[in-house]
Design an enzyme around this catalytic site. Structure first.
Site, short mmCIF file in Angstrom:
data_model
loop_
_atom_site.label_atom_id
_atom_site.label_comp_id
_atom_site.label_asym_id
_atom_site.label_seq_id
_atom_site.Cartn_x
_atom_site.Cartn_y
_atom_site.Cartn_z
N SER A 1 53.46 -35.50 29.09
CA SER A 1 54.57 -36.36 28.75
C SER A 1 54.33 -37.81 29.18
O SER A 1 53.42 -38.46 28.66
CB SER A 1 55.86 -35.81 29.37
OG SER A 1 56.99 -36.48 28.91
N ASP B 1 58.77 -37.34 22.92
CA ASP B 1 60.10 -36.72 22.94
C ASP B 1 61.14 -37.69 23.50
O ASP B 1 62.31 -37.33 23.60
CB ASP B 1 60.11 -35.39 23.71
CG ASP B 1 59.85 -35.54 25.20
OD1 ASP B 1 59.45 -36.64 25.65
OD2 ASP B 1 60.02 -34.54 25.94
#
Length: 478
Positions: A101, A254
């Site tokens: 991430s 995301d």
């Protein structure tokens, strides 16, 4: 849980994250999915990765772990995490995402996705973790391997990114966005979003200019975390291109954060509050983490909606949303102020591109926000009702062991001595009426994170630095 933190498992490559460890996690997840498979044919799992330098190696290890326990593997290649989630939901298969991430390039990690496209809940993760803990490094203990003639096979899926882009375009008002004739400055930070978001916003009718838009696991232009200190190039691009909005993603796309037309960063908490205010109705609920801003508090109050708090991390937020939905409560929007926003009616997943497209809808005049005029709007007009707060975030590194324990003890002592309302959902949050400070241990890095918010920068810095100073003093005394 020891293996899975607040959002999957992450670590430094060569330390926690090795091909052998990834293989064990994949084998454990595969065994859980295999044992719960009740449909025809062989069980299947989808596998994707972000652009990290080690992603291909770890994806190979994950594929070996999954096939070794009898699962077929659909290899999607480099896809944003929400792209894997969209594929998992559409195909009804679970998924494993190799990503760290927003963490620095030397990190990698794993996120596990269910066949409904939603991150595994705590109970499912605990089943996987029990298998991981039972294994020895040589694999001799743990879930059984499939027989030689029952091992799974891998196949490549070449259209996962295309399908994801099309699904987002179809889910928003692309006509309204196109009519607004927006210029979008985009910084996907060399991550997975570099392969999807430029096409997506062009298909929405926007003029798109980019920076750091080549997929590169070394992240040469900036680190993956989309915070102002990493986004100077985006601010300059917005000004140079006379763009209406700047959009940045993290490594697996995301999350989305925004810049205004002057090239200035917009607080993620203000973005979340504006998106919530446009969607919430009386009787609804929204869900956020314990570091929630007063901005979202005001947005919920203005809509006569409830605000539910959880520990930090998407897994906790998703679990609470599911509980509320099971009770019959509508949750149209939820998330955190770091750019991780969920729109449960669309999909119970953080999706940076979809969030950015929804924000473009607001720019185009869609969505009613109290105090904001109808018709085309600027970024600053959209977030203006939620101005008036300053945020400070500090990180304090630790070396684990006694140093970590000393820091946590210092936080508890600081909270006990404060004249404040204390919340211990996750760490210690001290509320002082119009301002607050929170200190908690990171779930993904060897850090204690300190957050503070107040009407003035001076007050926010005072609260954050007082907490940090006590934490550092405790380690120095040790």
């Amino acid at each position: 849980m020891e293996v899975f933190g607040s959002s999957g498992v992450r670590g430094v490559v060569g330390d926690l994250m090795t091909p052998a460890f990834v293989g064990r996690v994949a084998r454990a997840a595969g065994a859980v999915w295999r044992d719960s498979h009740d449909g025809p044919g062989r069980p299947v799992a989808a596998l994707a990765r972000d652009t990290r330098r080690t992603g291909e190696t770890f994806a190979d290890a994950a594929a070996a772990g999954l096939t070794s326990v009898g699962l077929d593997v659909h290899r999607l290649g480099v896809v944003p995490t929400p792209g894997l989630q969209a594929y998992a939901e559409s195909e009804g298969v679970p998924g494993l995402m190799v990503t760290a991430s927003h963490n620095p390039p030397e990190y990698n990690g794993i996120k596990l996705i269910g066949g409904d496209g939603i991150e595994l809940d705590r109970s499912e993760l605990e089943r996987v973790e029990a298998h991981v803990r039972a294994m020895r490094s040589d694999g001799a203990v743990g879930p059984g391997y499939a027989a030689w003639n029952e091992t799974g096979r891998s196949r490549s899926v070449g259209d996962a990114r295309r399908r994801y882009v099309e699904s987002v375009v179809e889910a928003v008002d692309h006509g309204a966005i196109a009519a607004a004739d927006l210029t979008v400055a985009l910084d996907p930070g060399h991550g997975a979003g570099a392969l999807t978001s430029p096409d997506l916003f062009r298909e929405l009718g926007c003029e798109v200019v980019t920076v750091n838009a080549t997929p590169d696991g070394h992240f040469p232009g900036r680190n993956p975390e989309p915070v102002p200190e990493n986004l100077g190039d985006l601010g300059r691009l917005v000004r140079a291109a006379d763009a209406d909005v700047g959009i940045a993603h993290d490594g697996d796309a995301d999350r989305a954060v925004f810049y205004d037309a002057a090239g200035r960063p917009v607080e993620g908490d203000a973005t979340l509050a504006a998106l919530a205010a446009a969607d919430l109705a009386p009787g609804d609920a929204t869900v956020s983490a314990v570091n929630v801003s007063q901005r979202l508090v005001e947005a919920a109050r203005g809509a006569d909606a409830d605000l539910e708090l959880t520990p930090i991390g998407s897994t906790h937020i998703i679990t609470r949303i599911e509980e509320l939905q099971a009770e019959g409560t509508r949750v149209p929007v939820a998330g955190e102020g770091n750019g991780g926003v969920l729109f449960p009616p669309y999909r119970l997943a953080r999706d940076g591109a979809y969030t950015a497209a929804r924000f473009c809808e607001l720019l185009a005049g869609r969505g009613d926000i109290a105090g904001v005029a109808d018709g085309p709007r600027t970024v600053r007009e959209i977030v203006a009702p939620f101005d008036g707060y300053e945020n400070v975030r500090l990180n304090v590194s630790h070396g684990g062991g006694t140093e970590r324990e000393a820091m946590l003890d210092a936080i508890e002592a600081h909270a006990a001595a404060a004249d404040a309302d204390v919340t211990t959902i996750d760490g210690y949050r001290l509320d002082f009426g119009d301002s607050w400070v929170l200190a908690r241990e990171s779930g993904t890095e060897p850090l204690v994170r300190v957050y503070a918010e107040a009407p003035s920068r001076e007050r926010a810095e005072e609260l954050a630095h007082a907490m940090r100073d006590d934490i550092l003093a405790a380690t120095n005394e040790g």
